[in-house]
Design a protein around this motif. Sequence first.
Motif, PDB file in Angstrom:
ATOM      1  N   UNK A 199       0.823  -1.202   0.000  1.00 44.96           N
ATOM      2  CA  UNK A 199       0.000   0.000   0.000  1.00 44.96           C
ATOM      3  C   UNK A 199       0.865   1.263   0.000  1.00 44.96           C
ATOM      4  N   UNK A 200       2.008   1.216   0.712  1.00 42.37           N
ATOM      5  CA  UNK A 200       2.881   2.388   0.749  1.00 42.37           C
ATOM      6  C   UNK A 200       4.254   1.983   1.251  1.00 42.37           C
ATOM      7  N   UNK A 201       5.265   2.740   0.838  1.00 43.17           N
ATOM      8  CA  UNK A 201       6.627   2.538   1.328  1.00 43.17           C
ATOM      9  C   UNK A 201       7.350   3.865   1.243  1.00 43.17           C
ATOM     10  N   UNK A 202       8.152   4.183   2.243  1.00 38.54           N
ATOM     11  CA  UNK A 202       8.887   5.452   2.224  1.00 38.54           C
ATOM     12  C   UNK A 202      10.044   5.380   3.206  1.00 38.54           C
ATOM     13  N   UNK A 203      11.011   6.275   3.003  1.00 41.20           N
ATOM     14  CA  UNK A 203      12.095   6.402   3.964  1.00 41.20           C
ATOM     15  C   UNK A 203      11.545   7.036   5.239  1.00 41.20           C
ATOM     16  N   UNK A 204      12.124   6.675   6.376  1.00 41.82           N
ATOM     17  CA  UNK A 204      11.713   7.267   7.643  1.00 41.82           C
ATOM     18  C   UNK A 204      12.457   8.583   7.819  1.00 41.82           C
TER      19      UNK A 204
ATOM     20  N   UNK B  64      16.598   2.665   6.664  1.00 42.72           N
ATOM     21  CA  UNK B  64      15.418   2.513   7.521  1.00 42.72           C
ATOM     22  C   UNK B  64      14.188   3.023   6.779  1.00 42.72           C
ATOM     23  N   UNK B  65      13.199   2.156   6.640  1.00 37.27           N
ATOM     24  CA  UNK B  65      12.012   2.497   5.870  1.00 37.27           C
ATOM     25  C   UNK B  65      10.745   2.083   6.622  1.00 37.27           C
ATOM     26  N   UNK B  66       9.650   2.693   6.235  1.00 41.65           N
ATOM     27  CA  UNK B  66       8.333   2.281   6.711  1.00 41.65           C
ATOM     28  C   UNK B  66       7.586   1.655   5.555  1.00 41.65           C
ATOM     29  N   UNK B  67       6.932   0.547   5.795  1.00 39.92           N
ATOM     30  CA  UNK B  67       6.239  -0.153   4.716  1.00 39.92           C
ATOM     31  C   UNK B  67       4.875  -0.626   5.201  1.00 39.92           C
ATOM     32  N   UNK B  68       3.849  -0.383   4.387  1.00 35.50           N
ATOM     33  CA  UNK B  68       2.483  -0.777   4.726  1.00 35.50           C
ATOM     34  C   UNK B  68       1.998  -1.840   3.751  1.00 35.50           C
ATOM     35  N   UNK B  69       1.453  -2.916   4.294  1.00 34.07           N
ATOM     36  CA  UNK B  69       0.948  -4.006   3.467  1.00 34.07           C
ATOM     37  C   UNK B  69      -0.228  -4.682   4.150  1.00 34.07           C
ATOM     38  N   UNK B  70      -1.011  -5.409   3.367  1.00 36.31           N
ATOM     39  CA  UNK B  70      -2.091  -6.231   3.905  1.00 36.31           C
ATOM     40  C   UNK B  70      -1.825  -7.708   3.638  1.00 36.31           C
ATOM     41  N   UNK B  71      -0.640  -8.005   3.160  1.00 43.95           N
ATOM     42  CA  UNK B  71      -0.296  -9.378   2.800  1.00 43.95           C
ATOM     43  C   UNK B  71      -0.217 -10.284   4.020  1.00 43.95           C
ATOM     44  N   UNK B  72      -0.678 -11.531   3.866  1.00 42.11           N
ATOM     45  CA  UNK B  72      -0.591 -12.532   4.936  1.00 42.11           C
ATOM     46  C   UNK B  72       0.420 -13.625   4.587  1.00 42.11           C
TER      47      UNK B  72
END
Length: 280
Positions: free
Chosen positions: A209-214, A221-229
């Motif tokens: 859904x989203x990924x970006x540097x912190x 170091x990054x932040x990553x958003x997902x709904x994957x199981x």
Amino acid sequence: MSRDNKSRAGKFSGRQGGGKSKKSMARGNAPIKKSQSAPSPASKSDGIRLNKYIANAGICSRRDADIFISAGNVTVNGNVVTEMGYKVAPTDDVKFDGRSVNPEKAEYFVLNKPKGIYVTGSTEKGGKTVMDIMAKATRAKLDPIGKLDTQAMGLLVFTNDGTLAKKLGKPKNGIRQIYHVSLTKPLSFEHLDKVRKGIFLEDGKVNIQDISFIADRPKNEIGIETKSTKNHVIQRMFKSMGFEVEKLDRVVFGGLTKKDLPRGRFRRLTDQEVINLGMH
């Protein structure tokens, strides 16, 4: 019936309020036919009274359970039971308005998992598991929702509510998760774009859904958003691009965050948090 008990019973049965008569409540069970050979309580002398069974599930009080039973809202093994004092065994399939009843009151907790703790037991390595931590929370038999790698940290939800656990565990439902990821070397903007478009692994495409540097942190170091199981999805995704994950911390799960929850500690979910999870 108290307003509180009506609310809980209405919520469980999918109806709001308690203004309907007992006859109309019974008619709500129309799809369930009363068997000609109703179950007999004679062999259930060592069982638990049906009204107590329902009360233990947190649906309503014993007195209110008797009202719902007499109205025909409860079935045992597919048969409508209206007899007061009927006893059930742990193996019986008890349903209230068509939904299975858990004899234990549903409980919900969230843990901020430390690094190096197994989510499931490891007989080969004999390591400490999250269940060793959660044993202090309640006597109810809790299970974790989803997975979190041994070396990963962060939010992990536990419950004895099998319906919710099954729902959130289905890939098609997908629950929002945000990870703080530290890699062994910096990531480039090109790699960020590649991840945004979706990475293909051996078990299919991973949608992010989203990924970006912190902000104000090194480019590893990054932040990553997902709904994957998918299993080990973050590690496998970066490994496919030649990166190794050094630290993985799940900081958001659904609407839950780590705010005011120190590492290695757990807390009980609020009623609203449970409702929010159920909406996923």
